[in-house]
Structures are given as structure tokens and as C-alpha cells.
Design an enzyme around this catalytic site. Structure first.
Site: not given
Length: 137
Positions: A50, A53, A68, A98, A101, A104, A107, A115, A121, A123
Site C-alpha cells: 500500500c 502505509c 481492463c 487497505c 490505513c 481506497h 474494486h 480462469d 478480479r 481491479c
């Protein structure tokens, strides 16, 4: 001033640590533009931490190509993230933050047919991550 343990820094401290774009994504739940992130296409072996932090979030062993526009992982490190129902935009999604901390990250989506062992997933915005490459042995 009493701070929430998940938000162990004031907004001013976060702004001093992060660039304006990093602050927007990590602290205001923004999103970086697709196909622009540093780790979208990387195949470097290592561990992702992250940016807020330094908590260990993902490993390259769980990263996969989803095409994507953002780095995709099928599984985070145990207890490294938390989930929030996100009803912004026109749909209900699951936001990933996270667990240390509360930054964001992105998603998580299920049932897309990739597979992978988890059919998930994650993202994740590259701007939220720091990759520590594996060292040659």
C-alpha cells in the site's frame, strides 16, 4: 484531536505525504485513468504494498492479465483488505480498501469468467501500490 485508528493521519498529513493525484485516489476514492498506471502491464515478480502505509496487499503470483486497464489480482494477502458496498455511479460494486490505513485501492468483481482460482478480479489502481521486486537469488 482524536483520530480514527484506520485514518491515523490528518488530511494535512496525508496531503504532505501523497501527490495530489495519489491523495485523490487513496483518500477520496478516485480512480486513475485506464491503461495509464505503472503496474497495469508489468510482469515483474514481487510483492505489492500500500502506498499509504506500506501494508502488504498482493503478490505477483496472484496478478493476471484481464485487459481492463488496471492491474488485476485474483486474491489479496490474508486480512490485508476490507470491503465496502459502493453505490456510486449507476450500479452496486464492492470497494476494496487497505485494512491498515483505510486507503481506497479499487474494486473487486466476481463471476466474470476469468480462469483464476477464485473467480474474482481485484481491479486495483496502480497509483495505490508500490512494487518491491523479488531479488535474484
Amino acid at each position: 484531536m482524536q483520530l480514527d485508528p484506520k485514518q491515523f493521519k490528518t488530511p494535512e498529513q496525508w496531503r504532505a505525504q501523497l501527490t495530489p493525484q495519489e491523495y485523490h485516489v487513496l483518500r477520496e476514492a478516485g480512480t486513475e485513468r485506464p491503461f495509464t498506471g505503472e503496474y497495469t502491464d508489468t510482469q515483474t515478480k514481487g510483492t505489492y504494498y500500500c502506498k499509504g502505509c506500506g501494508a502488504k496487499l498482493f503478490t505477483s503470483d496472484t496478478k493476471f492479465e484481464s485487459h481492463c486497464g488496471w492491474p488485476s489480482f485474483f486474491m489479496p494477502e490474508t486480512d490485508s483488505v476490507r470491503y465496502i458496498e459502493d453505490k456510486s455511479l449507476w450500479q452496486t460494486r464492492t470497494e476494496v480498501r487497505c485494512a491498515t490505513c483505510d486507503s481506497h485501492l479499487g474494486h473487486v468483481f466476481t463471476g466474470e469468467g476469468y480462469d483464476t482460482p477464485t473467480d474474482r478480479r481485484y481491479c486495483i489502481n496502480s497509483i495505490c501500490l508500490v512494487l518491491e521486486p523479488e531479488t535474484a537469488r
